[in-house]
Scaffold this motif. Structure first.
Motif, PDB file in Angstrom:
ATOM      1  N   CYS A 156       0.896  -1.157  -0.088  1.00  0.00           N
ATOM      2  CA  CYS A 156       0.050   0.167  -0.019  1.00  0.00           C
ATOM      3  C   CYS A 156       0.942   1.311   0.064  1.00  0.00           C
ATOM      4  CB  CYS A 156      -1.110  -0.108   1.176  1.00  0.00           C
ATOM      5  SG  CYS A 156      -1.997  -1.427   1.284  1.00  0.00           S
ATOM      6  N   LYS A 157       2.207   1.158   0.586  1.00  0.00           N
ATOM      7  CA  LYS A 157       2.731   2.212   0.690  1.00  0.00           C
ATOM      8  C   LYS A 157       3.176   3.000  -0.499  1.00  0.00           C
ATOM      9  CE  LYS A 157       5.581   4.916   3.404  1.00  0.00           C
ATOM     10  NZ  LYS A 157       5.053   6.412   3.484  1.00  0.00           N
ATOM     11  N   PRO A 158       3.766   2.330  -1.476  1.00  0.00           N
ATOM     12  CA  PRO A 158       4.078   3.041  -2.917  1.00  0.00           C
ATOM     13  C   PRO A 158       2.675   3.663  -3.526  1.00  0.00           C
ATOM     14  CG  PRO A 158       4.760   0.939  -3.023  1.00  0.00           C
ATOM     15  CD  PRO A 158       3.921   1.048  -1.827  1.00  0.00           C
ATOM     16  N   ILE A 159       1.646   3.330  -3.178  1.00  0.00           N
ATOM     17  CA  ILE A 159       0.473   3.990  -3.941  1.00  0.00           C
ATOM     18  C   ILE A 159       0.308   5.295  -3.158  1.00  0.00           C
ATOM     19  CG2 ILE A 159      -2.076   3.901  -4.312  1.00  0.00           C
ATOM     20  CD1 ILE A 159      -1.499   0.878  -4.425  1.00  0.00           C
ATOM     21  N   PHE A 160       0.510   5.333  -1.789  1.00  0.00           N
ATOM     22  CA  PHE A 160       0.215   6.402  -0.993  1.00  0.00           C
ATOM     23  C   PHE A 160       1.169   7.371  -1.337  1.00  0.00           C
ATOM     24  CE2 PHE A 160       1.580   8.679   2.975  1.00  0.00           C
ATOM     25  CZ  PHE A 160       0.282   9.614   3.264  1.00  0.00           C
ATOM     26  N   ASP A 161       2.666   6.957  -1.511  1.00  0.00           N
ATOM     27  CA  ASP A 161       3.739   7.975  -1.694  1.00  0.00           C
ATOM     28  C   ASP A 161       3.466   8.643  -3.002  1.00  0.00           C
ATOM     29  OD1 ASP A 161       5.023   7.473   0.668  1.00  0.00           O
ATOM     30  OD2 ASP A 161       6.324   5.752  -0.276  1.00  0.00           O
TER      31      ASP A 161
ATOM     32  N   LEU B  19      -2.031  15.503  -2.968  1.00  0.00           N
ATOM     33  CA  LEU B  19      -3.423  15.387  -2.102  1.00  0.00           C
ATOM     34  C   LEU B  19      -3.068  16.315  -0.706  1.00  0.00           C
ATOM     35  CD1 LEU B  19      -4.632  11.801  -2.173  1.00  0.00           C
ATOM     36  CD2 LEU B  19      -5.371  13.980  -3.421  1.00  0.00           C
ATOM     37  N   ILE B  20      -1.906  16.314  -0.662  1.00  0.00           N
ATOM     38  CA  ILE B  20      -1.553  17.000   0.717  1.00  0.00           C
ATOM     39  C   ILE B  20      -1.756  18.694   0.665  1.00  0.00           C
ATOM     40  CG2 ILE B  20       0.882  17.539   0.326  1.00  0.00           C
ATOM     41  CD1 ILE B  20       1.465  16.687   3.472  1.00  0.00           C
ATOM     42  N   LYS B  21      -1.698  18.937  -0.692  1.00  0.00           N
ATOM     43  CA  LYS B  21      -2.159  20.433  -0.936  1.00  0.00           C
ATOM     44  C   LYS B  21      -3.582  20.648  -0.857  1.00  0.00           C
ATOM     45  CE  LYS B  21       1.562  20.607  -4.305  1.00  0.00           C
ATOM     46  NZ  LYS B  21       1.830  20.659  -5.799  1.00  0.00           N
ATOM     47  N   THR B  22      -4.522  19.827  -1.080  1.00  0.00           N
ATOM     48  CA  THR B  22      -5.820  19.945  -1.053  1.00  0.00           C
ATOM     49  C   THR B  22      -6.673  19.297  -0.101  1.00  0.00           C
ATOM     50  OG1 THR B  22      -6.142  18.459  -2.545  1.00  0.00           O
ATOM     51  CG2 THR B  22      -6.045  20.828  -3.603  1.00  0.00           C
ATOM     52  N   HIS B  23      -6.125  18.251   0.521  1.00  0.00           N
ATOM     53  CA  HIS B  23      -6.717  17.485   1.391  1.00  0.00           C
ATOM     54  C   HIS B  23      -5.968  17.097   2.719  1.00  0.00           C
ATOM     55  CE1 HIS B  23      -8.762  16.603  -2.470  1.00  0.00           C
ATOM     56  NE2 HIS B  23      -9.609  16.525  -1.699  1.00  0.00           N
ATOM     57  N   TYR B  24      -5.323  18.146   3.361  1.00  0.00           N
ATOM     58  CA  TYR B  24      -4.487  17.771   4.511  1.00  0.00           C
ATOM     59  C   TYR B  24      -5.146  17.291   5.729  1.00  0.00           C
ATOM     60  CZ  TYR B  24      -0.641  18.656   7.654  1.00  0.00           C
ATOM     61  OH  TYR B  24       0.231  18.370   8.526  1.00  0.00           O
ATOM     62  N   ASN B  25      -4.570  16.300   6.220  1.00  0.00           N
ATOM     63  CA  ASN B  25      -5.243  15.708   7.534  1.00  0.00           C
ATOM     64  C   ASN B  25      -6.467  14.925   7.172  1.00  0.00           C
ATOM     65  OD1 ASN B  25      -3.388  15.431   9.382  1.00  0.00           O
ATOM     66  ND2 ASN B  25      -3.912  17.647  10.262  1.00  0.00           N
ATOM     67  N   TRP B  26      -7.020  14.654   6.026  1.00  0.00           N
ATOM     68  CA  TRP B  26      -7.873  13.957   5.305  1.00  0.00           C
ATOM     69  C   TRP B  26      -7.496  12.475   5.649  1.00  0.00           C
ATOM     70  CZ3 TRP B  26     -11.928  15.327   1.208  1.00  0.00           C
ATOM     71  CH2 TRP B  26     -12.373  16.866   1.670  1.00  0.00           C
TER      72      TRP B  26
ATOM     73  N   PHE C 182      -4.525   5.416   5.733  1.00  0.00           N
ATOM     74  CA  PHE C 182      -3.150   6.631   5.891  1.00  0.00           C
ATOM     75  C   PHE C 182      -4.243   7.916   6.095  1.00  0.00           C
ATOM     76  CE2 PHE C 182      -1.276   3.553   3.123  1.00  0.00           C
ATOM     77  CZ  PHE C 182       0.039   3.425   3.836  1.00  0.00           C
ATOM     78  N   ARG C 183      -3.291   8.765   6.845  1.00  0.00           N
ATOM     79  CA  ARG C 183      -3.599  10.252   6.723  1.00  0.00           C
ATOM     80  C   ARG C 183      -2.834  10.904   6.013  1.00  0.00           C
ATOM     81  NH1 ARG C 183      -5.972  12.547  12.437  1.00  0.00           N
ATOM     82  NH2 ARG C 183      -7.219  14.327  11.472  1.00  0.00           N
ATOM     83  N   ILE C 184      -3.443  11.824   5.436  1.00  0.00           N
ATOM     84  CA  ILE C 184      -2.711  12.663   4.302  1.00  0.00           C
ATOM     85  C   ILE C 184      -2.083  13.880   4.974  1.00  0.00           C
ATOM     86  CG2 ILE C 184      -2.829  13.729   2.148  1.00  0.00           C
ATOM     87  CD1 ILE C 184      -5.834  12.529   1.571  1.00  0.00           C
ATOM     88  N   ASN C 185      -0.995  13.657   5.427  1.00  0.00           N
ATOM     89  CA  ASN C 185       0.037  14.699   5.927  1.00  0.00           C
ATOM     90  C   ASN C 185       1.534  13.901   5.905  1.00  0.00           C
ATOM     91  OD1 ASN C 185       0.526  12.338   7.867  1.00  0.00           O
ATOM     92  ND2 ASN C 185      -0.775  13.102   9.465  1.00  0.00           N
ATOM     93  N   GLU C 186       2.410  14.739   6.664  1.00  0.00           N
ATOM     94  CA  GLU C 186       3.834  14.637   6.186  1.00  0.00           C
ATOM     95  C   GLU C 186       4.154  13.117   6.306  1.00  0.00           C
ATOM     96  OE1 GLU C 186       2.696  17.073   7.874  1.00  0.00           O
ATOM     97  OE2 GLU C 186       3.109  18.694   6.532  1.00  0.00           O
ATOM     98  N   THR C 187       3.607  12.443   7.570  1.00  0.00           N
ATOM     99  CA  THR C 187       4.070  11.137   8.113  1.00  0.00           C
ATOM    100  C   THR C 187       3.169  10.005   7.706  1.00  0.00           C
ATOM    101  OG1 THR C 187       2.675  11.127  10.249  1.00  0.00           O
ATOM    102  CG2 THR C 187       5.124  12.272  10.270  1.00  0.00           C
ATOM    103  N   GLY C 188       1.911  10.340   7.334  1.00  0.00           N
ATOM    104  CA  GLY C 188       0.839   9.146   6.845  1.00  0.00           C
ATOM    105  C   GLY C 188       0.207   8.516   7.884  1.00  0.00           C
ATOM    106  N   VAL C 189       0.549   8.837   9.400  1.00  0.00           N
ATOM    107  CA  VAL C 189       0.071   8.171  10.523  1.00  0.00           C
ATOM    108  C   VAL C 189      -1.332   8.523  10.563  1.00  0.00           C
ATOM    109  CG1 VAL C 189       0.360   7.757  12.906  1.00  0.00           C
ATOM    110  CG2 VAL C 189       2.307   8.064  11.335  1.00  0.00           C
ATOM    111  N   ALA C 190      -2.093   7.630  10.936  1.00  0.00           N
ATOM    112  CA  ALA C 190      -3.747   7.888  10.922  1.00  0.00           C
ATOM    113  C   ALA C 190      -3.953   8.020  12.195  1.00  0.00           C
ATOM    114  CB  ALA C 190      -4.277   6.698  10.174  1.00  0.00           C
ATOM    115  N   GLY C 191      -3.432   7.444  13.282  1.00  0.00           N
ATOM    116  CA  GLY C 191      -3.739   7.387  14.621  1.00  0.00           C
ATOM    117  C   GLY C 191      -2.499   7.809  15.509  1.00  0.00           C
TER     118      GLY C 191
END
Length: 105
Positions: free
Chosen positions: A40-45, A51-58, A94-103
């Motif tokens: 999953c990680k390569p798709i997120f990367d 997406l971080i520009k328009t959907h930050y922390n989604w 994942f969470r759309i932020n710098e780390t991708g951490v959701a929790g």
């Protein structure tokens, strides 16, 4: 003469017995989870910078077999969107932020 009432013994602890995992089962489960994350990680990367520009922390849920991903402000809504299209497929969130951490830990 009075009737003797049956006495009940109170249950203690959990209704269901705890699952006892062997060390091999724990290691296998951890390896499976890590392998799924690595798919999953390569798709997120690849989509995260845009997406971080328009959907930050989604939240983003990714189904790695198809490469589909679903985003929403609410974690459960994103999961439900992915389950509508892929009912039995596991997803990674994942969470759309710098780390991708959701929790939080």
């Amino acid at each position: 003469m009075t009737e003797a009432k049956p006495t009940r013994t109170a249950r203690r602890g959990r209704i269901f017995p705890e699952i006892q995992w062997t060390e091999e089962q724990k290691a296998k489960r951890q390896a499976e989870r890590e392998a799924f994350y690595q798919r999953c990680k390569p798709i997120f990367d690849s989509v995260q910078p845009e997406l971080i520009k328009t959907h930050y922390n989604w939240y983003i849920t990714i189904e790695p077999n198809s490469g589909d991903y679903f985003i929403d402000k609410d974690e459960m809504t994103a999961i439900n969107m992915s389950r509508q299209k892929h009912p039995n497929a596991p997803v990674f969130i994942f969470r759309i932020n710098e780390t991708g951490v959701a929790g939080t830990i």
